[in-house]
Scaffold this motif. Structure first.
Motif, PDB file in Angstrom:
ATOM      1  N   PRO A  68      35.868  49.397  59.377  1.00 37.28           N
ATOM      2  CA  PRO A  68      35.845  50.517  60.329  1.00 37.28           C
ATOM      3  C   PRO A  68      34.538  50.586  61.115  1.00 37.28           C
ATOM      4  N   ALA A  69      34.675  50.570  62.447  1.00 38.06           N
ATOM      5  CA  ALA A  69      33.500  50.640  63.312  1.00 38.06           C
ATOM      6  C   ALA A  69      33.616  51.754  64.342  1.00 38.06           C
ATOM      7  N   HIS A  70      34.817  52.357  64.454  1.00 37.96           N
ATOM      8  CA  HIS A  70      35.037  53.356  65.501  1.00 37.96           C
ATOM      9  C   HIS A  70      35.743  54.603  64.957  1.00 37.96           C
ATOM     10  N   PRO A  71      35.188  55.240  63.922  1.00 34.21           N
ATOM     11  CA  PRO A  71      35.822  56.468  63.433  1.00 34.21           C
ATOM     12  C   PRO A  71      35.740  57.580  64.464  1.00 34.21           C
ATOM     13  N   ARG A  72      36.862  58.285  64.673  1.00 38.95           N
ATOM     14  CA  ARG A  72      36.925  59.415  65.595  1.00 38.95           C
ATOM     15  C   ARG A  72      36.459  59.020  66.996  1.00 38.95           C
ATOM     16  N   GLN A  73      36.875  57.822  67.409  1.00 40.92           N
ATOM     17  CA  GLN A  73      36.494  57.302  68.721  1.00 40.92           C
ATOM     18  C   GLN A  73      37.662  56.544  69.336  1.00 40.92           C
ATOM     19  N   ARG A  74      37.572  56.360  70.662  1.00 35.94           N
ATOM     20  CA  ARG A  74      38.447  55.418  71.354  1.00 35.94           C
ATOM     21  C   ARG A  74      37.644  54.142  71.644  1.00 35.94           C
ATOM     22  N   PHE A  75      38.291  53.012  71.497  1.00 37.21           N
ATOM     23  CA  PHE A  75      37.680  51.788  72.019  1.00 37.21           C
ATOM     24  C   PHE A  75      38.769  50.961  72.679  1.00 37.21           C
ATOM     25  N   THR A  76      38.344  49.935  73.409  1.00 37.11           N
ATOM     26  CA  THR A  76      39.300  49.104  74.130  1.00 37.11           C
ATOM     27  C   THR A  76      39.070  47.638  73.820  1.00 37.11           C
ATOM     28  N   VAL A  77      40.110  46.841  74.018  1.00 35.45           N
ATOM     29  CA  VAL A  77      40.041  45.407  73.743  1.00 35.45           C
ATOM     30  C   VAL A  77      40.623  44.641  74.928  1.00 35.45           C
ATOM     31  N   GLY A  78      39.947  43.566  75.310  1.00 41.28           N
ATOM     32  CA  GLY A  78      40.404  42.749  76.435  1.00 41.28           C
ATOM     33  C   GLY A  78      39.696  41.419  76.464  1.00 41.28           C
ATOM     34  N   TYR A  79      40.094  40.569  77.375  1.00 41.83           N
ATOM     35  CA  TYR A  79      39.482  39.237  77.492  1.00 41.83           C
ATOM     36  C   TYR A  79      38.276  39.271  78.425  1.00 41.83           C
TER      37      TYR A  79
END
Length: 203
Positions: A192-203
């Protein structure tokens, strides 16, 4: 870990289920039509309805993690968040949308002139879901937005993570495959690196 995936027969949900199975997790794969879920090691196809908060709460109870991978317009964020809270799962992860990501300070992708009209309502509903999560006081949630294009492509294991800004490659293309998105989600579950957060993934 014991992980429940709602929407496990969908394009993102099926890849997430596959990735979790590959890593040896015990998965309850939930769908309205569980016969559509592929047979995989440690995966139990289970019938469930995301609009039935009490039923979903029961299905999610006893799991370390619950995941919703369902269209925002085909579900109710209040019921999903309520089921996550009531089931007392350790973590709740949501397959988010790209529309609420920023393309410039204060400017969301969904508000840009070129945003496809047919996806606007779904994208706006995703933003509402994220806002509701941000108001939660106790739930340990994570909202993972894909890039603008969410596509059927090969699993490469090579991608970038961001926060609230849309990711794009050197040519300005913003995209991620379902398979690589699933890797990012499984990584987040295991470390876990993003508790209670939004993050995004892409190239």
């Amino acid at each position: 870990m014991k992980i429940a995936v709602a929407g496990a027969s969908g394009r993102a949900g099926s890849e997430i289920t596959k990735e979790l199975s590959r890593r040896g997790h015990v998965v309850t794969a939930i769908a309205r039509n569980p016969e559509r879920i592929a047979g995989l090691p440690n995966v139990t196809p289970t019938k469930g309805d995301v609009l039935d908060q009490a039923g979903l709460t029961k299905l999610w109870t006893g799991h370390d993690v619950a995941i919703s991978s369902v269209h925002f317009l085909a579900s109710d964020p209040h019921k999903l968040i309520g089921a996550a809270r009531d089931s007392k799962v350790g973590r709740y992860l949501v397959v988010g949308g790209a529309g609420s990501l920023e393309v410039a300070p204060g400017i969301k992708l969904v508000t840009t002139p070129g945003f496809p009209a047919q996806y606007k309502a779904e994208a706006e509903a995703g933003g509402v879901f994220l806002d509701l999560l941000r108001q939660e006081k106790d739930l340990n949630w994570t909202f993972i937005s894909p890039s603008a294009l969410f596509v059927e492509e090969a699993r490469t294991g090579k991608f970038r993570l961001g926060t609230d800004q849309l990711l794009a490659d050197a040519n300005g293309k913003s995209w991620i495959s379902f398979a690589d998105y699933a890797i990012a989600m499984a990584d987040e579950i295991e470390k876990p690196a993003h508790p209670r957060q939004r993050f995004t993934v892409g190239y």
